[in-house]
Write a protein that holds these residues in place. Sequence first.
Motif, PDB file in Angstrom:
ATOM      1  N   ALA A 243       0.706  -1.169  -0.035  1.00 56.33           N
ATOM      2  CA  ALA A 243       0.145   0.037  -0.041  1.00 56.33           C
ATOM      3  C   ALA A 243       0.757   1.152  -0.027  1.00 56.33           C
ATOM      4  N   LEU A 244       2.068   1.165   0.732  1.00 60.09           N
ATOM      5  CA  LEU A 244       2.989   2.328   0.796  1.00 60.09           C
ATOM      6  C   LEU A 244       3.469   2.774  -0.421  1.00 60.09           C
ATOM      7  N   SER A 245       3.879   1.633  -1.310  1.00 60.96           N
ATOM      8  CA  SER A 245       4.652   1.944  -2.311  1.00 60.96           C
ATOM      9  C   SER A 245       3.593   2.237  -3.680  1.00 60.96           C
ATOM     10  N   THR A 246       2.337   1.620  -3.520  1.00 60.81           N
ATOM     11  CA  THR A 246       1.212   2.207  -4.778  1.00 60.81           C
ATOM     12  C   THR A 246       0.393   3.253  -4.251  1.00 60.81           C
ATOM     13  N   PHE A 247       0.035   3.333  -3.087  1.00 59.45           N
ATOM     14  CA  PHE A 247      -0.621   4.833  -2.962  1.00 59.45           C
ATOM     15  C   PHE A 247       0.095   5.819  -2.695  1.00 59.45           C
ATOM     16  N   ARG A 248       1.384   5.816  -2.131  1.00 59.87           N
ATOM     17  CA  ARG A 248       2.536   6.653  -1.970  1.00 59.87           C
ATOM     18  C   ARG A 248       1.879   8.004  -1.016  1.00 59.87           C
ATOM     19  N   PRO A 249       1.701   7.640   0.368  1.00 60.07           N
ATOM     20  CA  PRO A 249       1.014   8.966   1.028  1.00 60.07           C
ATOM     21  C   PRO A 249       2.203  10.057   1.373  1.00 60.07           C
ATOM     22  N   THR A 250       1.598  11.161   1.584  1.00 64.52           N
ATOM     23  CA  THR A 250       2.558  12.450   1.749  1.00 64.52           C
ATOM     24  C   THR A 250       2.819  12.426   3.263  1.00 64.52           C
TER      25      THR A 250
ATOM     26  N   LEU B 271      26.423  12.239   1.584  1.00 65.81           N
ATOM     27  CA  LEU B 271      26.900  10.842   0.966  1.00 65.81           C
ATOM     28  C   LEU B 271      25.858   9.842   0.998  1.00 65.81           C
ATOM     29  N   TYR B 272      25.558   9.562   2.426  1.00 69.43           N
ATOM     30  CA  TYR B 272      24.309   8.541   2.781  1.00 69.43           C
ATOM     31  C   TYR B 272      23.247   8.948   2.097  1.00 69.43           C
ATOM     32  N   GLU B 273      22.913  10.606   1.901  1.00 69.44           N
ATOM     33  CA  GLU B 273      21.425  10.684   1.187  1.00 69.44           C
ATOM     34  C   GLU B 273      21.310  10.134  -0.110  1.00 69.44           C
ATOM     35  N   ARG B 274      22.574  10.170  -0.893  1.00 65.66           N
ATOM     36  CA  ARG B 274      22.552   9.589  -2.111  1.00 65.66           C
ATOM     37  C   ARG B 274      22.377   8.329  -2.344  1.00 65.66           C
ATOM     38  N   THR B 275      23.160   7.548  -1.266  1.00 64.32           N
ATOM     39  CA  THR B 275      23.330   6.059  -1.305  1.00 64.32           C
ATOM     40  C   THR B 275      22.457   5.332  -0.556  1.00 64.32           C
ATOM     41  N   VAL B 276      21.800   5.884   0.670  1.00 62.73           N
ATOM     42  CA  VAL B 276      20.967   5.132   1.604  1.00 62.73           C
ATOM     43  C   VAL B 276      19.672   5.838   1.652  1.00 62.73           C
ATOM     44  N   TYR B 277      19.689   7.002   2.310  1.00 60.73           N
ATOM     45  CA  TYR B 277      18.147   7.583   2.691  1.00 60.73           C
ATOM     46  C   TYR B 277      17.210   7.701   1.636  1.00 60.73           C
ATOM     47  N   ARG B 278      17.707   8.161   0.635  1.00 58.05           N
ATOM     48  CA  ARG B 278      16.754   8.388  -0.421  1.00 58.05           C
ATOM     49  C   ARG B 278      16.067   6.835  -0.838  1.00 58.05           C
ATOM     50  N   LYS B 279      16.985   5.914  -0.985  1.00 57.45           N
ATOM     51  CA  LYS B 279      16.169   4.488  -1.145  1.00 57.45           C
ATOM     52  C   LYS B 279      15.250   4.094   0.131  1.00 57.45           C
TER      53      LYS B 279
ATOM     54  N   LEU C 138       8.964   3.777   1.321  1.00 55.40           N
ATOM     55  CA  LEU C 138       7.725   4.099   1.945  1.00 55.40           C
ATOM     56  C   LEU C 138       6.875   4.990   1.147  1.00 55.40           C
ATOM     57  N   GLY C 139       7.084   4.919  -0.238  1.00 51.50           N
ATOM     58  CA  GLY C 139       6.256   5.736  -1.122  1.00 51.50           C
ATOM     59  C   GLY C 139       7.050   6.757  -1.924  1.00 51.50           C
ATOM     60  N   GLY C 140       8.348   7.267  -0.940  1.00 54.60           N
ATOM     61  CA  GLY C 140       8.890   8.491  -1.605  1.00 54.60           C
ATOM     62  C   GLY C 140       8.401   9.718  -1.524  1.00 54.60           C
ATOM     63  N   ARG C 141       7.329   9.852  -1.119  1.00 53.45           N
ATOM     64  CA  ARG C 141       6.541  11.344  -1.007  1.00 53.45           C
ATOM     65  C   ARG C 141       6.450  11.894   0.500  1.00 53.45           C
ATOM     66  N   ALA C 142       6.613  10.977   1.286  1.00 56.21           N
ATOM     67  CA  ALA C 142       6.175  11.451   2.743  1.00 56.21           C
ATOM     68  C   ALA C 142       7.463  12.010   3.199  1.00 56.21           C
ATOM     69  N   ARG C 143       7.543  13.322   4.082  1.00 59.28           N
ATOM     70  CA  ARG C 143       8.683  13.878   4.765  1.00 59.28           C
ATOM     71  C   ARG C 143       8.426  14.119   6.345  1.00 59.28           C
ATOM     72  N   ARG C 144       7.244  13.751   6.891  1.00 58.03           N
ATOM     73  CA  ARG C 144       6.788  13.921   8.033  1.00 58.03           C
ATOM     74  C   ARG C 144       5.744  12.803   8.414  1.00 58.03           C
ATOM     75  N   GLY C 145       5.790  12.708   9.982  1.00 56.52           N
ATOM     76  CA  GLY C 145       4.599  11.608  10.242  1.00 56.52           C
ATOM     77  C   GLY C 145       4.512  11.959  11.758  1.00 56.52           C
ATOM     78  N   THR C 146       3.521  10.838  12.202  1.00 58.09           N
ATOM     79  CA  THR C 146       3.430  11.133  13.573  1.00 58.09           C
ATOM     80  C   THR C 146       3.216   9.620  14.384  1.00 58.09           C
TER      81      THR C 146
END
Length: 634
Positions: free
Chosen positions: A269-276, A340-348, A353-361
């Motif tokens: 669901a996270l990969s297809t719906f891609r919540p913000t 460096l890790y942003e390019r190699t790890v964090y972005r992946k 988690l869908g790639g669009r979320a930047r915050r959560g609770t």
Amino acid sequence: MRDVASAPAAFPPPAGGLADTVFERAEENPGLPLLARHAKGAPGGWETVTAGRLRDEVLGLAKGLVAAGISPGHRVALMARNRYEWTVLAHALWTVGAEVVPIHPTSSRDQVEWILRDAGCVAVAVEDELGVMTVGTVCAVLPRLRHVWQLDAGALAELTERGVDIPLTTVESLRRIVLPDSTAAVTYTSGATGRPMGCALSHRGLAYPCDVLLAGWGHTAAQPGEQPSVLAFLPFSHVYGIMIQTMCLRGGILMAHEPEMTEEALASALSTFRPTYLYGVPSVFEKLYKTFLRAAQQAGRGALFERAAQTARDFAEAEERARLGIGTGPGLDLRLQHALYERTVYRKLRSALGGRARRGTSGGSSLSRELSLFFEGIGLYIHDGYGLTETSGGITMQPLGREKSGTVGVPLPGTDVRVAEDGEILVHGPSVFQGYIGDEARTRSVLRGGWLSTGDIGRLDREGYLTITGRKKDLIVTSSGKSVAPAPLEQRLRMHPLIHQAVVVGEDRPCMGALITLDPEFLSHWRAALALQGDFEGRESREESALREELARAIASANSTVSRAESIRVYRVVQEPFAPDNGLLTPSLKLRRDVIARHYAAEIDAMYKARSRAARGGRTPEPADWDEPDDVFR
């Protein structure tokens, strides 16, 4: 009172009932996508429902409810997973002035009977035949129950058809007499320490914190120009789920219904719906972290992930010090490592988690500071919130630009928090519940002068940030008289990838102990990796020895956060996980500590006796005898 945190200026109170939101949204922007549900053949597997269509469905169903004899003040139970029909039916009930009584769909027969009888429900909507059978076994003792509607059998369509001839003006007149202080829902407590109690929550109480959060923080739920979206998977039978639903509709946030809570279903669901925007309970975020770690180790990049994770925590901590005015922020070396890790790890990781979320609770229980810093460091700030059933959901929030991990933030505008001399948190504000139905004495015991005694213990710092340290009822008193809050120890234990769950015990015992369950997926991966280090000869003893060492390190890490007298000295690994199905967890995933203690009474006795015999050698045990952790495996 010892500490007081006064809230900022109050937010304008809501008007009308929760159902008004549906009609107002449709009037403002009928084409706005509001809800989403699984649908084969739809783009990404999700079908969206516009505000106009939702209004029409709610209105048609409301007419059907009137035809079925549902009147203002009637209580109707909803016993289903998070599905589109739950949301539609709830708002149709609120349209005609009825009260919603959520029941977790896996509740036992006795729990269902208690809630339906205690609330005096006149109808119940269940999901499938199993729900029908469960309710059917208790109908004989529920004289007020007149309807059992099965969602999977087309009950809502039949109700809508039944109400075709009901005039629109009838429904409109019913909706307009629903006042903000009318009861919207009777939501039952988790029942972690006894029989669940029905909390009467008003339309105002449920709407107020949502409106405050949307006004002050709503713009952070998505990038500018993008419609915010949320994946709703935590049960609507809990106030946290209802709060998310209410906030999405009132804020024009696209909400997708995900009825399954399995790891596979959520990942898909996270990969297809891609919540913000993400929300969950600590166990969800703990599981995400362990999944990241396991995947990295399986790819032969475990060491890289651990270095990246530590850099993320260090970077987030430096950023936090800067925004709180007590530091200068990350240095050049740390910024370069993080980039460096942003390019190699964090972005992946964010992409998983869908790639669009930047915050959560995170809510339901405390999220560890270590985990909060990790997610913030990878570019996904997860803040810890605080609220309970009796407060209609959240009552604190992290102030933007002044977030402090490890706390639950500061009181929402219009809400005040005190910490009493004994450490209990007291709350006053518009979201505090109306009382426990049918139990005035219990209501009076927790509501004094409008202040709610939460039963939680915590502290307020000089800036007004609240930290939760546990529940008063959960405090463990050892035989030496030491009082220990188990939650921080359990939280720390769960951070070890091999540990799935932990329950700290020790009431009237010479020291603290723990019951531990292992994460089956990570254990399988760990065993496979261990097997590569040698042949099969002596494999079983080698595994057990290595496992003991790993758990010893986890316990030592947990003990490092508390005093010597509070530390864990004995533990046992148990095979059966704590789950709602076996009654060891509540539907909202809280530990039923008393039930667990009774269920494992023999094991708890055995682990203390085994350690005591080994330590004392026939003499009276001294405190020093418990200095080294010991374990008992089953």
